[in-house]
Scaffold this motif. Sequence first.
Motif, PDB file in Angstrom:
ATOM      1  N   THR A  86      -0.107   3.086   4.517  1.00  0.00           N
ATOM      2  CA  THR A  86       1.812   2.800   4.259  1.00  0.00           C
ATOM      3  C   THR A  86       1.774   0.695   4.716  1.00  0.00           C
ATOM      4  O   THR A  86       2.905   0.302   4.530  1.00  0.00           O
ATOM      5  CB  THR A  86       2.671   2.543   5.758  1.00  0.00           C
ATOM      6  N   LYS A  87       0.494   0.309   5.419  1.00  0.00           N
ATOM      7  CA  LYS A  87       0.465  -0.969   5.555  1.00  0.00           C
ATOM      8  C   LYS A  87       1.808  -1.572   5.581  1.00  0.00           C
ATOM      9  O   LYS A  87       2.123  -3.289   5.709  1.00  0.00           O
ATOM     10  CB  LYS A  87      -0.065  -1.933   4.164  1.00  0.00           C
TER      11      LYS A  87
ATOM     12  N   LEU B 299      -5.168   5.989  11.368  1.00  0.00           N
ATOM     13  CA  LEU B 299      -5.856   5.062  11.007  1.00  0.00           C
ATOM     14  C   LEU B 299      -5.584   4.872   9.040  1.00  0.00           C
ATOM     15  O   LEU B 299      -5.053   3.899   8.742  1.00  0.00           O
ATOM     16  CB  LEU B 299      -7.373   4.768  11.149  1.00  0.00           C
ATOM     17  N   ALA B 300      -5.497   6.202   8.489  1.00  0.00           N
ATOM     18  CA  ALA B 300      -5.008   6.085   7.329  1.00  0.00           C
ATOM     19  C   ALA B 300      -3.615   6.080   7.422  1.00  0.00           C
ATOM     20  O   ALA B 300      -3.153   5.440   6.388  1.00  0.00           O
ATOM     21  CB  ALA B 300      -5.365   7.968   6.833  1.00  0.00           C
TER      22      ALA B 300
ATOM     23  N   SER C   7       5.161  -1.066   5.594  1.00  0.00           N
ATOM     24  CA  SER C   7       6.156  -0.447   4.560  1.00  0.00           C
ATOM     25  C   SER C   7       6.603   0.395   6.090  1.00  0.00           C
ATOM     26  O   SER C   7       8.416  -0.400   5.500  1.00  0.00           O
ATOM     27  CB  SER C   7       5.745  -0.155   3.914  1.00  0.00           C
ATOM     28  N   LEU C   8       7.072   0.987   7.040  1.00  0.00           N
ATOM     29  CA  LEU C   8       7.911   2.067   7.687  1.00  0.00           C
ATOM     30  C   LEU C   8       8.752   0.591   8.757  1.00  0.00           C
ATOM     31  O   LEU C   8       9.804   0.823   9.241  1.00  0.00           O
ATOM     32  CB  LEU C   8       7.459   2.509   8.870  1.00  0.00           C
ATOM     33  N   PHE C   9       7.923  -0.208   8.917  1.00  0.00           N
ATOM     34  CA  PHE C   9       8.633  -1.425   9.890  1.00  0.00           C
ATOM     35  C   PHE C   9       8.947  -2.862   9.070  1.00  0.00           C
ATOM     36  O   PHE C   9       9.664  -3.479   9.919  1.00  0.00           O
ATOM     37  CB  PHE C   9       7.805  -1.660  11.022  1.00  0.00           C
ATOM     38  N   GLU C  10       8.873  -2.607   8.204  1.00  0.00           N
ATOM     39  CA  GLU C  10      10.007  -3.882   7.503  1.00  0.00           C
ATOM     40  C   GLU C  10      11.293  -3.131   6.562  1.00  0.00           C
ATOM     41  O   GLU C  10      12.209  -2.156   7.084  1.00  0.00           O
ATOM     42  CB  GLU C  10       9.388  -3.443   5.989  1.00  0.00           C
ATOM     43  N   SER C  11      12.853  -4.107   7.366  1.00  0.00           N
ATOM     44  CA  SER C  11      13.574  -3.494   6.933  1.00  0.00           C
ATOM     45  C   SER C  11      14.215  -3.735   5.621  1.00  0.00           C
ATOM     46  O   SER C  11      13.613  -4.370   4.822  1.00  0.00           O
ATOM     47  CB  SER C  11      14.463  -4.168   8.029  1.00  0.00           C
TER      48      SER C  11
END
Length: 165
Positions: free
Chosen positions: A158-159, A152-153, A161-165
Amino acid sequence: MSITQLGLDKPVQERLGFDPANVKKLSFLEILKKVGPGIILTGIVIGPGNITTSAMMGANYGYQLMWLIIPIIVMGITFTMASYRISIMTGMPILHAIRHYYGGVASGFCGVALFLSCFFFTLGNVTGAGAGMNLIFGIDWRIGALIVLAILAFCYLTKGSLFES
């Protein structure tokens, strides 16, 4: 009761108020779009903490505590309806309306009570997820709860941000 009294002697279209043959058949995705938000809300309200606690209470007490369902439902409906009515009538959020009409002390008390209830609800869900990890993986429920908190943390910090290109 007779068939006439129930209205079962009338045609289906007249009893229902529409013709069932003309109803548009929805695809699975269309049904999922309509039902999906309800499923998500159910998952939020009836979380792993609720299910775990209910299962433990049922295992320990059987049907002895079944009567608790009635006051729980009454209190939940009463609180929800009162909250909606206050918000609609005043045009303010609940805590703002309480502060406006009853003062800062009452608003502060209600705010702390609201925070604690949300905190313990979330804590119950986290510990319930930990207990579920205990059942699935055989690890201690506290370690499972810490893993859930870490996930959860991570998601919160990360909100996406890891999945944005």
